[in-house]
Write a protein that holds these residues in place. Structure first.
Motif, PDB file in Angstrom:
ATOM      1  N   ILE A  69      14.768   0.791  12.967  1.00 31.02           N
ATOM      2  CA  ILE A  69      16.169   1.234  12.962  1.00 31.02           C
ATOM      3  C   ILE A  69      17.005   0.488  11.922  1.00 31.02           C
ATOM      4  O   ILE A  69      18.213   0.706  11.824  1.00 31.02           O
ATOM      5  CB  ILE A  69      16.817   1.108  14.356  1.00 31.02           C
ATOM      6  CG1 ILE A  69      16.861  -0.348  14.820  1.00 31.02           C
ATOM      7  CG2 ILE A  69      16.119   1.994  15.370  1.00 31.02           C
ATOM      8  CD1 ILE A  69      17.661  -0.542  16.116  1.00 31.02           C
ATOM      9  N   ARG A 100       9.780  -1.425  16.580  1.00 25.01           N
ATOM     10  CA  ARG A 100      10.912  -0.549  16.912  1.00 25.01           C
ATOM     11  C   ARG A 100      12.193  -1.054  16.273  1.00 25.01           C
ATOM     12  O   ARG A 100      13.004  -0.268  15.761  1.00 25.01           O
ATOM     13  CB  ARG A 100      11.112  -0.492  18.427  1.00 25.01           C
ATOM     14  CG  ARG A 100      10.071   0.300  19.149  1.00 25.01           C
ATOM     15  CD  ARG A 100      10.487   0.437  20.602  1.00 25.01           C
ATOM     16  NE  ARG A 100       9.418   0.979  21.419  1.00 25.01           N
ATOM     17  CZ  ARG A 100       9.536   1.198  22.725  1.00 25.01           C
ATOM     18  NH1 ARG A 100      10.677   0.890  23.329  1.00 25.01           N
ATOM     19  NH2 ARG A 100       8.540   1.702  23.406  1.00 25.01           N
ATOM     20  N   LEU A 140      19.932   2.149   9.682  1.00 27.54           N
ATOM     21  CA  LEU A 140      20.594   3.283  10.334  1.00 27.54           C
ATOM     22  C   LEU A 140      22.042   2.937  10.625  1.00 27.54           C
ATOM     23  O   LEU A 140      22.360   1.809  10.978  1.00 27.54           O
ATOM     24  CB  LEU A 140      19.897   3.622  11.657  1.00 27.54           C
ATOM     25  CG  LEU A 140      18.545   4.310  11.631  1.00 27.54           C
ATOM     26  CD1 LEU A 140      18.128   4.655  13.064  1.00 27.54           C
ATOM     27  CD2 LEU A 140      18.605   5.580  10.790  1.00 27.54           C
ATOM     28  N   ALA A 197      23.588   9.517  17.559  1.00 27.22           N
ATOM     29  CA  ALA A 197      23.203  10.929  17.551  1.00 27.22           C
ATOM     30  C   ALA A 197      21.751  11.084  18.000  1.00 27.22           C
ATOM     31  O   ALA A 197      21.421  11.985  18.778  1.00 27.22           O
ATOM     32  CB  ALA A 197      23.397  11.519  16.153  1.00 27.22           C
ATOM     33  N   ASP A 198      20.884  10.207  17.509  1.00 29.79           N
ATOM     34  CA  ASP A 198      19.472  10.252  17.889  1.00 29.79           C
ATOM     35  C   ASP A 198      19.292  10.102  19.397  1.00 29.79           C
ATOM     36  O   ASP A 198      18.341  10.619  19.977  1.00 29.79           O
ATOM     37  CB  ASP A 198      18.700   9.123  17.188  1.00 29.79           C
ATOM     38  CG  ASP A 198      18.567   9.372  15.690  1.00 29.79           C
ATOM     39  OD1 ASP A 198      18.878  10.502  15.255  1.00 29.79           O
ATOM     40  OD2 ASP A 198      18.157   8.449  14.966  1.00 29.79           O
ATOM     41  N   LEU A 199      20.196   9.329  20.004  1.00 29.83           N
ATOM     42  CA  LEU A 199      20.081   9.054  21.435  1.00 29.83           C
ATOM     43  C   LEU A 199      20.935  10.004  22.265  1.00 29.83           C
ATOM     44  O   LEU A 199      21.039   9.845  23.480  1.00 29.83           O
ATOM     45  CB  LEU A 199      20.492   7.599  21.720  1.00 29.83           C
ATOM     46  CG  LEU A 199      19.605   6.540  21.063  1.00 29.83           C
ATOM     47  CD1 LEU A 199      20.218   5.152  21.219  1.00 29.83           C
ATOM     48  CD2 LEU A 199      18.213   6.562  21.673  1.00 29.83           C
ATOM     49  N   ALA A 222      18.102   2.099  22.385  1.00 27.53           N
ATOM     50  CA  ALA A 222      17.223   2.475  21.277  1.00 27.53           C
ATOM     51  C   ALA A 222      15.893   1.733  21.339  1.00 27.53           C
ATOM     52  O   ALA A 222      14.852   2.275  20.991  1.00 27.53           O
ATOM     53  CB  ALA A 222      17.924   2.197  19.947  1.00 27.53           C
ATOM     54  N   HIS A 224      20.027   8.857  25.976  1.00 27.95           N
ATOM     55  CA  HIS A 224      18.577   8.726  26.107  1.00 27.95           C
ATOM     56  C   HIS A 224      18.175   7.263  25.964  1.00 27.95           C
ATOM     57  O   HIS A 224      18.754   6.537  25.171  1.00 27.95           O
ATOM     58  CB  HIS A 224      17.865   9.549  25.040  1.00 27.95           C
ATOM     59  CG  HIS A 224      16.380   9.355  25.031  1.00 27.95           C
ATOM     60  ND1 HIS A 224      15.557   9.856  26.011  1.00 27.95           N
ATOM     61  CD2 HIS A 224      15.578   8.689  24.176  1.00 27.95           C
ATOM     62  CE1 HIS A 224      14.304   9.517  25.751  1.00 27.95           C
ATOM     63  NE2 HIS A 224      14.281   8.813  24.649  1.00 27.95           N
ATOM     64  N   GLN A 280      24.343   7.504  13.290  1.00 25.47           N
ATOM     65  CA  GLN A 280      23.017   8.138  13.302  1.00 25.47           C
ATOM     66  C   GLN A 280      22.252   7.776  14.563  1.00 25.47           C
ATOM     67  O   GLN A 280      21.633   8.628  15.203  1.00 25.47           O
ATOM     68  CB  GLN A 280      22.208   7.679  12.086  1.00 25.47           C
ATOM     69  CG  GLN A 280      22.719   8.201  10.750  1.00 25.47           C
ATOM     70  CD  GLN A 280      21.952   7.581   9.593  1.00 25.47           C
ATOM     71  OE1 GLN A 280      21.953   6.365   9.425  1.00 25.47           O
ATOM     72  NE2 GLN A 280      21.310   8.420   8.805  1.00 25.47           N
ATOM     73  N   LEU A 281      22.300   6.482  14.886  1.00 27.54           N
ATOM     74  CA  LEU A 281      21.560   6.003  16.051  1.00 27.54           C
ATOM     75  C   LEU A 281      22.081   6.661  17.327  1.00 27.54           C
ATOM     76  O   LEU A 281      21.299   7.096  18.181  1.00 27.54           O
ATOM     77  CB  LEU A 281      21.677   4.475  16.137  1.00 27.54           C
ATOM     78  CG  LEU A 281      20.751   3.769  17.116  1.00 27.54           C
ATOM     79  CD1 LEU A 281      19.296   4.107  16.838  1.00 27.54           C
ATOM     80  CD2 LEU A 281      20.964   2.258  17.061  1.00 27.54           C
TER      81      LEU A 281
END
Length: 226
Positions: free
Chosen positions: A20, A16, A23, A30-32, A54, A2, A27-28
């Motif tokens: 982050i 932004r 993090l 996974a978020d994306l 990100a 993403h 984690q980052l």
DNA sequence: GATTGATCATAC
DNA sequence: GTATGATCAATC
């Protein structure tokens, strides 16, 4: 993976980037919705591309700033626990004969470094990528002293290329900027002109910022961890 | 441990 | 091949 929409203002970009901090890359990712490579050796640009996604940098291979509307270049930089960079920073490829730049003011090095958002990433060499941690970002605009140092190195190094003194080029030259090979491998080459004006095969070079310069840049007024 | 020369992946 | 994103690994 993403990808966030491009930020529309500098404060938005900085917010932004601040969001982050702390993090882990795991984690980052996974978020994306991205996977984590097992070894960086086979994915050297992954951290940079993850942070680009990100923060909403434009993807692709355009020779424009990462945040085109804002004129901001994004650079991730691997740092130790004390905030010192582990590595030099690639800036851009060196001009070859036929495409050389006449002045520092028009150079790609200067354009690239006009405004840089440095995002430090804590980690040790060989450390698992997922456990490395995003640090505090710094928006950097070269001050007059820094720009003067960059300009001088750029002129000295460019002179060697334009003059065809290719045999004199090596990584020990330059106080803050250096020329080093930038290619796929040792078999990679570019056609360049030597001192006699003959076209010869030479290794493609790139401009890099020395780690000690980057350390000074991101260490300006530093009061906390990276 | 820092540095220099070499190298790896991906998009177009 | 050229651009993007860099780090690896041998050597100092």
């Amino acid at each position: 993976m993403h990808r966030a929409a491009p930020p529309t203002s500098l404060p938005e970009l900085e917010a932004r980037a601040a969001a982050i901090i702390g993090l882990s890359l795991g984690q980052l990712a996974a978020d994306l919705g991205a996977g984590v490579p097992t070894e960086l050796r086979r994915a050297k640009g992954w951290i940079g591309q993850l942070v680009e996604a990100a923060l909403g940098a434009e993807a692709g291979s355009k020779p424009t700033p990462d945040f085109e509307a804002l004129g901001v270049e994004l650079k991730t930089i691997p740092v130790a626990e004390d905030g010192r960079p582990h590595e030099s920073t690639f800036v851009c490829t060196a001009p070859i004969e036929g495409a050389f730049e006449a002045s520092w003011e028009e150079s790609r090095v200067r354009r690239k470094l006009a405004r840089v958002l440095w995002v430090p990433v804590w980690g040790r060499r060989g450390e698992d990528l997922a456990t490395r941690v995003i640090g505090r970002p710094r928006l950097w605009v070269p001050d007059p002293q820094e720009e003067a140092a960059l300009a001088q190195d750029w002129r000295d190094l460019s002179e060697l290329i334009v003059g065809g003194e290719l045999h004199r080029i090596h990584g020990r030259l330059g106080r803050v900027l250096q020329l080093r090979p930038k290619g796929a491998n040792a078999g990679d080459f570019a056609w360049m002109m030597d001192e006699e004006g003959e076209w010869v095969r030479a290794v493609p070079y790139g401009f890099y910022l020395r780690a000690r310069f980057t350390r000074a840049v991101i260490g300006r007024r530093r009061r906390e961890g990276p």
